[in-house]
Design a protein around this motif. Structure first.
Motif, PDB file in Angstrom:
ATOM      1  N   HIS A 190      80.691   9.436 -29.283  1.00 25.59           N
ATOM      2  CA  HIS A 190      80.255  10.077 -30.527  1.00 25.59           C
ATOM      3  C   HIS A 190      79.928   9.041 -31.595  1.00 25.59           C
ATOM      4  O   HIS A 190      78.970   9.206 -32.364  1.00 25.59           O
ATOM      5  CB  HIS A 190      81.361  11.019 -31.020  1.00 25.59           C
ATOM      6  CG  HIS A 190      81.082  11.622 -32.363  1.00 25.59           C
ATOM      7  ND1 HIS A 190      80.095  12.570 -32.562  1.00 25.59           N
ATOM      8  CD2 HIS A 190      81.664  11.402 -33.575  1.00 25.59           C
ATOM      9  CE1 HIS A 190      80.081  12.915 -33.848  1.00 25.59           C
ATOM     10  NE2 HIS A 190      81.023  12.236 -34.474  1.00 25.59           N
ATOM     11  N   ARG A 191      80.678   7.950 -31.616  1.00 25.32           N
ATOM     12  CA  ARG A 191      80.469   6.935 -32.651  1.00 25.32           C
ATOM     13  C   ARG A 191      79.150   6.197 -32.473  1.00 25.32           C
ATOM     14  O   ARG A 191      78.649   5.579 -33.416  1.00 25.32           O
ATOM     15  CB  ARG A 191      81.627   5.937 -32.643  1.00 25.32           C
ATOM     16  CG  ARG A 191      82.961   6.563 -33.057  1.00 25.32           C
ATOM     17  CD  ARG A 191      84.079   5.528 -33.148  1.00 25.32           C
ATOM     18  NE  ARG A 191      85.362   6.166 -33.409  1.00 25.32           N
ATOM     19  CZ  ARG A 191      86.332   6.305 -32.515  1.00 25.32           C
ATOM     20  NH1 ARG A 191      86.165   5.831 -31.292  1.00 25.32           N
ATOM     21  NH2 ARG A 191      87.469   6.908 -32.831  1.00 25.32           N
TER      22      ARG A 191
ATOM     23  N   LEU B 240      85.094  10.436 -28.118  1.00 26.10           N
ATOM     24  CA  LEU B 240      85.073   9.829 -29.456  1.00 26.10           C
ATOM     25  C   LEU B 240      84.297   8.522 -29.456  1.00 26.10           C
ATOM     26  O   LEU B 240      83.535   8.244 -30.383  1.00 26.10           O
ATOM     27  CB  LEU B 240      86.511   9.597 -29.928  1.00 26.10           C
ATOM     28  CG  LEU B 240      87.274  10.853 -30.362  1.00 26.10           C
ATOM     29  CD1 LEU B 240      88.768  10.569 -30.435  1.00 26.10           C
ATOM     30  CD2 LEU B 240      86.761  11.365 -31.702  1.00 26.10           C
TER      31      LEU B 240
ATOM     32  N   ALA C 154      86.634  13.785 -36.841  1.00 27.17           N
ATOM     33  CA  ALA C 154      85.218  13.596 -36.520  1.00 27.17           C
ATOM     34  C   ALA C 154      84.415  14.866 -36.771  1.00 27.17           C
ATOM     35  O   ALA C 154      83.238  14.799 -37.177  1.00 27.17           O
ATOM     36  CB  ALA C 154      85.072  13.171 -35.057  1.00 27.17           C
TER      37      ALA C 154
END
Length: 395
Positions: free
Chosen positions: A348-349, A345, A391
């Motif tokens: 991914h950001r 995560l 997400a």
């Protein structure tokens, strides 16, 4: 004191819980960074760190080209400190490892050695093809591994060595090498990456390796490792001792050779696992380390089977891959998935939206759903799953 009466809990008081948790967290993050891109070699990286905290040595056995040296180099790069690496051969001279004779001293009739930049002054060491060393090399090395003291000629030097990792393509057949091999308490056996993960291996091979030092800079994390090592020596093992005794009896009863020395020293791995999990008291959660002391790949597999009920709650926040591989417990799997999901995560950001990023998020979700029924999801993993879903399907 005999070797079989080694004490692991008679040292100054360990750091407070918050300091211990902080050290275990930062070291765990560094190990995770070292293992990133090492397909199916995360366990090697984590066990190197476990042994550094335990003050024990590690033997990694596997065919050439299976990433043994790369895993050790990456961990050393993250932890920092003085690193020494050498490929041994039949004709390797002791001076190549331990340093040349000091010629100035020799002219004055003193036999002393220049050890700067050599193995006696290393903090982390990797010796490839370790069993190919000559008798002279192995005898000197044996003293250094056992006592952390280098003695040769008039040179006597306290070595700062935290862990020595030896690597070999296979275990030696020569009984004369058995005593030397026994100085490596923990053993990891590696196989070529499974066919199902070849695409991951190819993709990782195209990406440049991260060679940056750990968050503390060169040598920065060794202070945290040393504090964890002090905490491990003070770790309370009373609660886990009866379970450890049961486990060792089972191993011996099943024909797994565990000497008294290895039985006693296994406590150091248990204590190291506890402090790397942020605790000063060891428990059944830490018994996943025991298969590491079995001498062969077959006896390690046997150890996992006969200890299954004792390690069914085993897990480790800092060494999630190793705990899962050696225990096969659902708790360890959950810890790994929490750590992997958190890292995914975060990555991914920072990436632009795209198909590849979405596929990786979906793959993480599939692994969670394949391993756990919704009602059985641990709280932390349920939270990570919810974030992954958000997400993948933005509102």
């Amino acid at each position: 004191m005999t070797e079989t009466s080694i004490a692991v809990n008679t040292v100054p008081a360990p750091p407070g819980p918050s300091a211990l948790a902080a050290d275990s967290e930062v070291v765990g993050a560094a190990v995770a960074a070292a293992g990133r891109g090492l397909i199916d070699r995360e366990t090697v990286a984590e066990v190197v760190t476990l042994c550094a905290v335990a003050g024990e040595h590690l033997l990694v056995v596997g065919a050439p080209g299976t990433g043994k040296s790369e895993a050790v180099r990456r961990v050393a790069g993250q932890l920092g400190g003085r690193y020494f690496e050498y490929l041994l051969g039949r004709f390797t001279e002791p001076n190549e490892l331990f340093g040349p004779v000091d010629l100035r001293g020799l002219r004055e009739g003193r036999v002393e050695f220049e050890t700067a930049g050599m193995l006696p002054e290393a903090e982390i060491a990797f010796l490839d093809e370790v069993f190919l060393g000559s008798t002279a090399v192995l005898n000197t090395l044996l003293g250094l591994l056992n006592e952390r003291v280098f003695r040769r000629g008039r040179t006597v030097l306290d070595s700062p060595l935290r862990v020595c990792v030896g690597a070999a393509n296979h275990l030696p057949d020569d009984p004369a090498l058995a005593a030397f091999a026994d100085r490596f308490l923990a053993r990891v056996f590696v196989e070529p990456v499974a066919d199902a993960r070849l695409e991951e291996l190819l993709e990782a091979g195209r990406r440049p390796a991260d060679t940056s030092a750990g968050p503390g800079g060169p040598g920065g994390l060794l202070a945290a490792v040393d504090r964890l090592a002090d905490a491990a020596r003070a770790c309370d093992l009373d609660e886990v001792t009866p379970l450890l005794g049961t486990a060792l009896r089972r191993l011996r009863g099943a024909g797994v050779p565990v000497s008294d020395r290895r039985a006693v020293r296994s406590q150091k791995l248990v204590a190291a696992a506890a402090v790397l999990d942020g605790r000063t008291t060891a428990s059944a959660r830490d018994l996943w380390v025991l298969p590491l002391i079995a001498p062969t790949a077959d006896t390690q597999a046997l150890a996992r089977d006969i200890l299954a009920d004792l390690v069914d709650k085993a897990a480790n926040r800092s060494l999630a891959h190793a705990a899962e591989e050696l225990s096969r417990s659902t708790a360890a799997r959950a810890e790994r998935l929490v750590r992997a999901g958190t890292a995914l995560l975060a990555e991914h950001r920072t990436l632009p939206e795209g198909r590849d990023s979405r596929l990786r998020l979906e793959a993480a979700l599939r692994e969670i759903d394949a391993g756990f029924e919704p009602a059985d999801l641990p709280v932390a993993l349920a939270g990570i799953r919810a974030e992954l879903v958000a997400a993948v399907v933005p509102s």
